[in-house]
Design an enzyme around this catalytic site. Structure first.
Site, PDB file in Angstrom:
ATOM      1  N   ASP A   9     -91.187  -8.244  -6.697  1.00 13.43           N
ATOM      2  CA  ASP A   9     -91.952  -7.671  -7.555  1.00 13.43           C
ATOM      3  C   ASP A   9     -92.941  -6.528  -6.985  1.00 13.43           C
ATOM      4  O   ASP A   9     -93.621  -6.723  -6.027  1.00 13.43           O
ATOM      5  CB  ASP A   9     -92.939  -8.618  -8.426  1.00 13.43           C
ATOM      6  N   ASP A 131     -89.336 -14.254 -21.749  1.00 12.70           N
ATOM      7  CA  ASP A 131     -90.404 -14.669 -21.168  1.00 12.70           C
ATOM      8  C   ASP A 131     -91.324 -15.348 -22.189  1.00 12.70           C
ATOM      9  O   ASP A 131     -91.631 -14.769 -23.182  1.00 12.70           O
ATOM     10  CB  ASP A 131     -91.284 -13.562 -20.410  1.00 12.70           C
TER      11      ASP A 131
END
Length: 234
Positions: A9, A131
């Site tokens: 990330d 998500d």
């Protein structure tokens, strides 16, 4: 063994991790992105590198494109990239830079017909990232509620030629407490698309349990930065 896709990330070209998607919990990883890619490439169970442009997810436009292109040149492993991808032009830019797969999030949740269109143009190369806080879907870097239920949404896109569904239970993400096994197994049983588990995965035992549940691959973030996670893996 289930496929392992280590996560990198990025914020300002730095490898970081968040907890429950909260940008205020940003924590730099012990390995740089470059070091992590070199390390992950040693393992046969690692079949791709999963990269997310975190600020792009928040600002709705890619920011790390050039840096990610540099990372692609460091390994023979394929890359998948997500974060802020809202247009066909952005998808094609990533493909032109050597990215094998792209991950669509918010745009694909809000516009399933657009998602189906780009999936038909590039079958098997587009993944949808769903998500959810348990089963309630969130978008725009996990900052906004949608009112959509995970299973209701998946029914809408089940026939699209997607590479798969990446399911992250936000309540588990970054905590190293294990994924949501029950809901992930239920999702895998409810769709013909491959399901990829993300969030909270901490050990080889978690991988084995997910594999038994019919999950195709596991995205591993914080745990992938610990030596203990890799013990017993090849």
């Amino acid at each position: 063994m289930i496929e392992v896709w280590p996560a990198i990330d990025l914020i300002d070209s730095t490898s970081v991790r968040l907890t429950e998607g909260d940008y205020e919990t940003k924590e730099a990883m012990s390995r740089t992105a470059e070091e992590a890619i070199e390390f992950y490439s040693r393992y046969n169970c690692v079949t791709r590198i999963h990269v997310i442009d975190l600020i792009a997810a928040k600002q709705q436009t890619p920011l790390e494109t050039n840096y990610i292109e540099q990372l692609v040149g460091l390994t023979q492993l394929p890359f998948e990239v997500g974060g802020g991808i809202r247009t066909l032009e952005t998808i094609e830019t990533y493909f032109d830079k050597g990215i094998q797969n792209v991950i669509i999030g918010t745009k694909g949740i809000q516009d399933p017909e657009w998602l189906k269109t780009v999936a038909e143009k590039y079958p098997g190369r587009i993944y949808i990232s769903v998500d959810a806080y348990i089963d309630e879907i969130k978008v725009n870097g996990w900052l906004e509620d949608t009112g959509l239920n995970l299973f209701d949404y998946v029914q809408q896109i089940d026939s699209a030629p997607l590479g798969g569904i990446i399911y992250t239970d936000i309540s588990k993400d970054g905590k190293l407490e294990g994924p949501n096994f029950e809901l992930t197994a239920k999702l895998a049983a409810s769709t013909k698309l491959p399901v990829i588990a993300s969030g909270g995965i901490r050990s080889k035992e978690d991988l084995e349990r997910l594999e038994k549940a019919g999950v195709a691959a596991a995205i591993v973030g914080k745990a992938a930065n610990t030596q203990s996670f890799w013990e017993g893996l090849s």
